[in-house]
Design a protein around this motif. Structure first.
Motif, PDB file in Angstrom:
ATOM      1  N   ALA A  16       0.854  -1.085   0.091  1.00 39.10           N
ATOM      2  CA  ALA A  16       0.079   0.116  -0.127  1.00 39.10           C
ATOM      3  C   ALA A  16       1.029   1.189  -0.008  1.00 39.10           C
ATOM      4  O   ALA A  16       1.860   1.330   0.642  1.00 39.10           O
ATOM      5  CB  ALA A  16      -0.855  -0.089   1.327  1.00 39.10           C
ATOM      6  N   PRO A  17       0.460   2.206  -0.628  1.00 38.17           N
ATOM      7  CA  PRO A  17       1.063   3.469  -0.759  1.00 38.17           C
ATOM      8  C   PRO A  17       1.359   4.060   0.859  1.00 38.17           C
ATOM      9  O   PRO A  17       2.517   4.456   1.217  1.00 38.17           O
ATOM     10  CB  PRO A  17       0.418   4.493  -1.461  1.00 38.17           C
ATOM     11  CG  PRO A  17      -0.379   3.731  -2.164  1.00 38.17           C
ATOM     12  CD  PRO A  17      -0.636   2.398  -1.500  1.00 38.17           C
ATOM     13  N   ALA A  18       0.586   4.057   1.771  1.00 40.53           N
ATOM     14  CA  ALA A  18       0.698   4.059   3.208  1.00 40.53           C
ATOM     15  C   ALA A  18       1.914   3.593   3.593  1.00 40.53           C
ATOM     16  O   ALA A  18       2.512   4.059   4.612  1.00 40.53           O
ATOM     17  CB  ALA A  18      -0.354   3.926   3.922  1.00 40.53           C
ATOM     18  N   ASP A  19       2.585   2.540   2.984  1.00 39.50           N
ATOM     19  CA  ASP A  19       3.624   1.910   3.785  1.00 39.50           C
ATOM     20  C   ASP A  19       4.912   2.294   2.760  1.00 39.50           C
ATOM     21  O   ASP A  19       5.951   1.469   3.187  1.00 39.50           O
ATOM     22  CB  ASP A  19       3.446   0.492   3.643  1.00 39.50           C
ATOM     23  CG  ASP A  19       2.664  -0.119   4.620  1.00 39.50           C
ATOM     24  OD1 ASP A  19       2.657   0.292   5.948  1.00 39.50           O
ATOM     25  OD2 ASP A  19       1.632  -1.044   4.415  1.00 39.50           O
ATOM     26  N   ASP A  20       4.981   3.301   2.089  1.00 35.55           N
ATOM     27  CA  ASP A  20       5.997   3.890   1.582  1.00 35.55           C
ATOM     28  C   ASP A  20       7.355   4.142   2.541  1.00 35.55           C
ATOM     29  O   ASP A  20       8.388   4.100   2.148  1.00 35.55           O
ATOM     30  CB  ASP A  20       5.885   4.975   0.618  1.00 35.55           C
ATOM     31  CG  ASP A  20       5.060   4.781  -0.636  1.00 35.55           C
ATOM     32  OD1 ASP A  20       5.109   3.333  -1.067  1.00 35.55           O
ATOM     33  OD2 ASP A  20       4.708   5.558  -1.368  1.00 35.55           O
ATOM     34  N   SER A  21       6.850   4.693   3.605  1.00 37.56           N
ATOM     35  CA  SER A  21       7.716   4.979   4.819  1.00 37.56           C
ATOM     36  C   SER A  21       7.962   3.830   5.827  1.00 37.56           C
ATOM     37  O   SER A  21       8.405   4.010   6.810  1.00 37.56           O
ATOM     38  CB  SER A  21       7.246   6.374   5.165  1.00 37.56           C
ATOM     39  OG  SER A  21       5.899   6.007   5.915  1.00 37.56           O
ATOM     40  N   ASN A  22       7.322   2.877   5.513  1.00 39.40           N
ATOM     41  CA  ASN A  22       7.399   1.407   6.522  1.00 39.40           C
ATOM     42  C   ASN A  22       8.805   0.901   6.149  1.00 39.40           C
ATOM     43  O   ASN A  22       8.571   0.223   5.310  1.00 39.40           O
ATOM     44  CB  ASN A  22       6.128   0.784   6.556  1.00 39.40           C
ATOM     45  CG  ASN A  22       6.213  -0.612   7.530  1.00 39.40           C
ATOM     46  OD1 ASN A  22       7.137  -0.910   7.902  1.00 39.40           O
ATOM     47  ND2 ASN A  22       4.847  -0.629   7.857  1.00 39.40           N
ATOM     48  N   ALA A  23       9.376   0.737   7.246  1.00 40.08           N
ATOM     49  CA  ALA A  23      10.828   0.456   6.729  1.00 40.08           C
ATOM     50  C   ALA A  23      10.983  -0.876   6.730  1.00 40.08           C
ATOM     51  O   ALA A  23      11.815  -1.504   6.158  1.00 40.08           O
ATOM     52  CB  ALA A  23      11.881   0.917   8.130  1.00 40.08           C
ATOM     53  N   VAL A  24      10.167  -1.656   7.593  1.00 42.89           N
ATOM     54  CA  VAL A  24      10.005  -3.178   7.653  1.00 42.89           C
ATOM     55  C   VAL A  24       9.686  -3.541   6.213  1.00 42.89           C
ATOM     56  O   VAL A  24      10.348  -4.531   5.643  1.00 42.89           O
ATOM     57  CB  VAL A  24       9.304  -3.768   8.700  1.00 42.89           C
ATOM     58  CG1 VAL A  24       9.127  -5.134   8.830  1.00 42.89           C
ATOM     59  CG2 VAL A  24       9.564  -3.189  10.112  1.00 42.89           C
ATOM     60  N   VAL A  25       8.547  -2.996   5.686  1.00 47.57           N
ATOM     61  CA  VAL A  25       7.869  -3.415   4.525  1.00 47.57           C
ATOM     62  C   VAL A  25       8.880  -2.914   3.636  1.00 47.57           C
ATOM     63  O   VAL A  25       9.134  -4.023   2.628  1.00 47.57           O
ATOM     64  CB  VAL A  25       6.496  -2.786   3.989  1.00 47.57           C
ATOM     65  CG1 VAL A  25       6.203  -2.962   2.558  1.00 47.57           C
ATOM     66  CG2 VAL A  25       5.520  -3.215   5.106  1.00 47.57           C
TER      67      VAL A  25
END
Length: 300
Positions: free
Chosen positions: A275-284
Motif C-alpha cells: 500500500a502507498p501508506a507503507d512507502d515509509s514503513n521501513a520493515v515493508v
C-alpha cells in the motif's frame, strides 16, 4: 446510528461505476448480493440513494451528498485500520506476507532468509490467498506486503514492482488431442473450453482467458475454480484447458496433465505489492529490497 463500512464501500463503488454490474465485478460480489446491500444501507439511513433504470444507477440528491463525503471517510478508516494492524505486527515482530500460489516461486525462501537476516528477531507469516482475491489481502489490510501475479484488480491503487517475467504455457488433459504437440498457437485454443477464475475477479480472469486475443471468438467456460488443487482436477478431468505460467510445470506437475509451449500470447509477471501508506514503513521496504529484480522494472 452505526453503519457497517462495508455498506459504504458498496455504495461508493456503485456511485462511481454507475451500474450494479460493473460495481459487482469491481467488488468481487454477485449482483444480487450487491443490490441487497444497497437496499440495506438505504433502509438504515431512511433515504433513497439511487434512482434505478435500464441504463444504470443515478444518484439522488441525498445520494450525491453521501457520495461526496464517503471516499474521505473510508480513506481515513482504512489508514486507521491498517496502522492498527501494522502496529500489532510490529509489536509481535511479525511481517504478514500475502501470496498467491502461482506467485510464490523458488526465490521465496531466499527472500525470507534475506529479510530475517536484515531484520533479526522478525518472523515472516506467509498467508496464502485464493484466486478470488488476486491482491492477496492487501486491499483489506490483512497483509503488509504481497507476492502477486500482474495485472490484478485494484493494482492501480497500490505500489508494485516486477520480480520476474515468464512465458505462458497451456495446461491440458494428457489425453487431449493437442497434448501430442510440442508447441500450440493460441488461435487453436480459442474455441476450447477454459478453466477460469471466478467472474468477480475482473481483469485477473480476463488476463488468464486472454480475452483480448480471441478475435471475436466467445470465451467458453468449462469450470470455475479458486484453488490450485481444484484447477488441476478440472484440467485433468477434461473440463477445460488453461493458461499457466512456465513455473506451473514445475510446481504443479501431476499425472493426467500436460504442459505445452504457446505462441501468440504475451508473458506473465510476478510482482511484489504494498500500500502507498507503507512507502515509509521501513520493515515493508526491507522486504521489498530483498525481492530479486525489484526496482529494475515495473515500479509505480
Amino acid at each position: 446510528m452505526d453503519v457497517d463500512t462495508r455498506l459504504l464501500r458498496y455504495f461508493a463503488a456503485v456511485a462511481e461505476e454507475g451500474t450494479l454490474t460493473r460495481a459487482a465485478e469491481r467488488l468481487f460480489v454477485s449482483q444480487p448480493a450487491l443490490t441487497k446491500q444497497i437496499k440495506q444501507l438505504e433502509t438504515q439511513l431512511g433515504v433513497r440513494l439511487f434512482t434505478r433504470s435500464r441504463t444504470g444507477m443515478t444518484l439522488t440528491e441525498p445520494g450525491r451528498e453521501l457520495a461526496q463525503r464517503v471516499p474521505a471517510l473510508l480513506s481515513d478508516w482504512d489508514q486507521v485500520l491498517r496502522a492498527t494492524k501494522s502496529a500489532a505486527g510490529r509489536a509481535a515482530r511479525v511481517l504478514r506476507v500475502g501470496f498467491l500460489a502461482s506467485a510464490a516461486n523458488e526465490a521465496t525462501p531466499r527472500i525470507i532468509e534475506d529479510f530475517t537476516r536484515r531484520r533479526p528477531g522478525w518472523r515472516v507469516d506467509m498467508r496464502q490467498a485464493s484466486w478470488s482475491r488476486p491482491d492477496a489481502g492487501l486491499e483489506d489490510g490483512d497483509v503488509d506486503v504481497a507476492l502477486v501475479r500482474l495485472p490484478f484488480p485494484g493494482q492501480d491503487a497500490l505500489r508494485t514492482k516486477v520480480l520476474l517475467t515468464e512465458p505462458l504455457l497451456v495446461a491440458l488433459a494428457t489425453g487431449h488431442p493437442l497434448a501430442a504437440r510440442e508447441t500450440i498457437p493460441f488461435r487453436e485454443l480459442r474455441d476450447e473450453p477454459f478453466v477460469a477464475a471466478p467472474p468477480e475477479t475482473g481483469r485477473w480472469r480476463d488476463f488468464w482467458l486472454a480475452t483480448d486475443l480471441r478475435d471475436g471468438h466467445p470465451v467458453r467456460i468449462g469450470a470455475v475454480t479458486e484453488h490450485p488443487d481444484d484447477w488441476l482436477s478440472a484440467i485433468a478431468n477434461g473440463y477445460g484447458v488453461a493458461l499457466a505460467p512456465e513455473s506451473a510445470a514445475r510446481f504443479y506437475a501431476r499425472p493426467g496433465i500436460t504442459y505445452r509451449s504457446l505462441t501468440g500470447v504475451g508473458p506473465s509477471q510476478v510482482g511484489v505489492a504494498w500500500a502507498p501508506a507503507d512507502d515509509s514503513n521501513a520493515v515493508v521496504q526491507d522486504f521489498v529490497r530483498c525481492c530479486p529484480g525489484a526496482g529494475r522494472s515495473g515500479e509505480k
